[in-house]
Design a protein around this motif. Structure first.
Motif, mmCIF file in Angstrom:
data_model
loop_
_atom_site.group_PDB
_atom_site.id
_atom_site.type_symbol
_atom_site.label_atom_id
_atom_site.label_comp_id
_atom_site.label_asym_id
_atom_site.label_seq_id
_atom_site.Cartn_x
_atom_site.Cartn_y
_atom_site.Cartn_z
ATOM 1 N N ALA A 105 0.672 -1.178 -0.384
ATOM 2 C CA ALA A 105 0.286 0.040 -0.134
ATOM 3 C C ALA A 105 1.148 1.660 -0.059
ATOM 4 O O ALA A 105 1.276 2.144 -0.856
ATOM 5 N N ALA A 106 1.830 1.293 0.991
ATOM 6 C CA ALA A 106 2.776 2.225 0.826
ATOM 7 C C ALA A 106 3.700 2.487 -0.121
ATOM 8 O O ALA A 106 3.826 4.080 -1.266
ATOM 9 N N GLU A 107 3.965 0.914 -1.189
ATOM 10 C CA GLU A 107 4.988 1.359 -2.458
ATOM 11 C C GLU A 107 4.095 1.553 -3.876
ATOM 12 O O GLU A 107 4.413 2.004 -4.792
ATOM 13 N N TYR A 108 3.103 1.007 -3.639
ATOM 14 C CA TYR A 108 2.081 0.835 -4.914
ATOM 15 C C TYR A 108 0.471 1.031 -5.017
ATOM 16 O O TYR A 108 0.156 0.390 -5.187
ATOM 17 N N GLY A 109 0.141 2.530 -4.083
ATOM 18 C CA GLY A 109 -0.753 2.628 -3.933
ATOM 19 C C GLY A 109 -1.607 3.515 -4.752
ATOM 20 O O GLY A 109 -2.517 3.694 -4.748
ATOM 21 N N ASP A 110 -0.967 3.519 -6.258
ATOM 22 C CA ASP A 110 -1.402 4.143 -6.761
ATOM 23 C C ASP A 110 -2.330 3.051 -8.241
ATOM 24 O O ASP A 110 -3.241 3.010 -9.352
ATOM 25 N N LEU A 111 -1.374 1.676 -7.708
ATOM 26 C CA LEU A 111 -2.626 0.300 -8.388
ATOM 27 C C LEU A 111 -3.604 0.019 -8.499
ATOM 28 O O LEU A 111 -4.106 0.411 -6.734
ATOM 29 N N PRO A 112 -4.316 -0.448 -9.214
ATOM 30 C CA PRO A 112 -6.199 -1.435 -9.473
ATOM 31 C C PRO A 112 -5.492 -1.555 -7.782
ATOM 32 O O PRO A 112 -4.859 -2.249 -7.435
ATOM 33 N N THR A 113 -6.548 -1.445 -7.218
ATOM 34 C CA THR A 113 -7.632 -1.799 -5.738
ATOM 35 C C THR A 113 -7.204 -4.025 -6.065
ATOM 36 O O THR A 113 -8.321 -3.429 -6.722
ATOM 37 N N PRO A 114 -7.078 -4.923 -4.933
ATOM 38 C CA PRO A 114 -7.803 -6.589 -5.724
ATOM 39 C C PRO A 114 -7.817 -6.693 -4.522
ATOM 40 O O PRO A 114 -8.562 -5.377 -3.059
ATOM 41 N N THR A 115 -9.168 -7.820 -3.889
ATOM 42 C CA THR A 115 -9.174 -8.418 -3.416
ATOM 43 C C THR A 115 -8.861 -8.669 -2.328
ATOM 44 O O THR A 115 -7.695 -9.702 -3.385
ATOM 45 N N VAL A 116 -8.432 -8.554 -1.833
ATOM 46 C CA VAL A 116 -7.523 -8.969 -0.345
ATOM 47 C C VAL A 116 -7.773 -10.243 0.337
ATOM 48 O O VAL A 116 -8.144 -10.356 1.086
ATOM 49 N N GLY A 117 -7.024 -10.933 0.356
ATOM 50 C CA GLY A 117 -7.258 -12.347 1.491
ATOM 51 C C GLY A 117 -6.177 -13.136 1.940
ATOM 52 O O GLY A 117 -4.745 -12.938 1.742
ATOM 53 N N ILE A 118 -5.994 -12.801 3.360
ATOM 54 C CA ILE A 118 -5.345 -13.479 4.261
ATOM 55 C C ILE A 118 -6.041 -14.721 5.522
ATOM 56 O O ILE A 118 -7.240 -14.517 5.559
ATOM 57 N N THR A 119 -5.495 -15.819 4.971
ATOM 58 C CA THR A 119 -6.422 -16.727 6.216
ATOM 59 C C THR A 119 -4.534 -17.635 7.066
ATOM 60 O O THR A 119 -4.203 -17.591 6.834
ATOM 61 N N PRO A 120 -5.733 -18.161 8.526
ATOM 62 C CA PRO A 120 -4.665 -19.148 9.052
ATOM 63 C C PRO A 120 -4.714 -19.685 8.533
ATOM 64 O O PRO A 120 -3.287 -20.485 9.162
ATOM 65 N N ILE A 121 -4.851 -20.135 7.263
ATOM 66 C CA ILE A 121 -4.477 -22.015 6.736
ATOM 67 C C ILE A 121 -3.512 -22.121 6.474
ATOM 68 O O ILE A 121 -2.459 -22.171 6.357
ATOM 69 N N PHE A 122 -3.023 -20.357 5.606
ATOM 70 C CA PHE A 122 -1.474 -20.765 5.153
ATOM 71 C C PHE A 122 -0.582 -19.430 5.581
ATOM 72 O O PHE A 122 -1.030 -18.003 5.347
ATOM 73 N N PRO A 123 -0.300 -18.741 6.712
ATOM 74 C CA PRO A 123 -0.099 -17.537 7.499
ATOM 75 C C PRO A 123 0.644 -16.719 7.807
ATOM 76 O O PRO A 123 1.314 -15.681 7.500
ATOM 77 N N GLU A 124 1.699 -17.686 5.985
ATOM 78 C CA GLU A 124 3.013 -16.284 5.751
ATOM 79 C C GLU A 124 1.986 -16.581 3.644
ATOM 80 O O GLU A 124 3.258 -15.360 3.229
ATOM 81 N N ARG A 125 1.195 -16.356 3.584
ATOM 82 C CA ARG A 125 0.142 -16.283 2.862
ATOM 83 C C ARG A 125 -0.165 -14.835 2.095
ATOM 84 O O ARG A 125 -1.335 -14.756 2.777
ATOM 85 N N LEU A 126 0.095 -14.013 1.254
ATOM 86 C CA LEU A 126 -1.298 -12.946 0.913
ATOM 87 C C LEU A 126 -1.952 -13.195 -0.474
ATOM 88 O O LEU A 126 -1.006 -13.179 -1.489
ATOM 89 N N ASP A 127 -2.721 -13.305 -0.956
ATOM 90 C CA ASP A 127 -3.675 -13.236 -1.837
ATOM 91 C C ASP A 127 -4.506 -11.851 -2.329
ATOM 92 O O ASP A 127 -4.874 -11.433 -1.574
ATOM 93 N N LEU A 128 -4.051 -11.494 -3.741
ATOM 94 C CA LEU A 128 -4.562 -10.348 -4.969
ATOM 95 C C LEU A 128 -5.473 -10.869 -5.339
ATOM 96 O O LEU A 128 -4.772 -10.908 -6.408
ATOM 97 N N SER A 129 -6.482 -10.895 -5.498
ATOM 98 C CA SER A 129 -7.576 -11.259 -6.476
ATOM 99 C C SER A 129 -8.237 -9.434 -7.177
ATOM 100 O O SER A 129 -8.444 -8.127 -6.871
ATOM 101 N N LEU A 130 -7.795 -9.663 -9.124
ATOM 102 C CA LEU A 130 -8.402 -8.737 -9.723
ATOM 103 C C LEU A 130 -9.798 -9.207 -10.526
ATOM 104 O O LEU A 130 -9.544 -10.264 -11.022
ATOM 105 N N HIS A 131 -11.264 -8.130 -10.021
ATOM 106 C CA HIS A 131 -11.886 -9.171 -11.120
ATOM 107 C C HIS A 131 -12.885 -8.031 -12.000
ATOM 108 O O HIS A 131 -13.803 -8.145 -12.327
ATOM 109 N N ASN A 132 -11.866 -7.324 -11.852
ATOM 110 C CA ASN A 132 -12.475 -6.344 -13.778
ATOM 111 C C ASN A 132 -11.574 -6.049 -15.154
ATOM 112 O O ASN A 132 -11.284 -5.685 -15.783
ATOM 113 N N GLY A 133 -11.209 -7.873 -15.278
ATOM 114 C CA GLY A 133 -10.747 -8.190 -16.744
ATOM 115 C C GLY A 133 -9.447 -8.204 -16.522
ATOM 116 O O GLY A 133 -8.634 -8.936 -15.050
#
Length: 113
Positions: free
Chosen positions: A21-49
């Motif tokens: 967010a600090a470095e790339y705040g101008d990029l398109p907003t993704p859907t963000v996922g963080i889960t205790p199932i994969f505690p080292e992973r950050l999921d970024l999903s883009l749904h606008n094409g």
């Protein structure tokens, strides 16, 4: 039995998200996922094409040959890539219509006028 994960146990992907967010705040907003199932992973999903994927791919330094194109449900394509970032494993995915589904919406079989 293992101890339940605490919120502090998810600090790695949360720190990566703050850094993104600090470095790339101008990029398109993704859907963000963080889960205790994969505690080292950050999921970024883009749904606008699929177009938004490229700017994120460049920011995360995902090489083109490491991007997977898949067909999902016959009318949706996905682009997927993974990269390490700020100590986390980032999973980037974008969803967009296939050419056949765009042709069906256009109603002209994809022919030029």
């Amino acid at each position: 039995m293992t101890e339940p994960l605490t919120l502090a146990g998810l600090s790695v992907p949360m720190r990566a998200l703050r850094t993104l967010a600090a470095e790339y705040g101008d990029l398109p907003t993704p859907t963000v996922g963080i889960t205790p199932i994969f505690p080292e992973r950050l999921d970024l999903s883009l749904h606008n094409g699929l177009g938004e994927f490229e700017s994120w791919r460049l920011a995360l330094d995902i090489r083109p040959e490491h991007v997977e194109l898949r067909e999902q449900s016959g009318d949706t394509w996905t682009l997927r890539g993974t990269a390490p970032y700020a100590g986390a494993e980032i999973h980037l995915i974008a969803y967009g219509p296939t050419l056949n589904s765009m042709q069906a919406v256009a109603g002209d079989g994809g022919r030029d006028a």
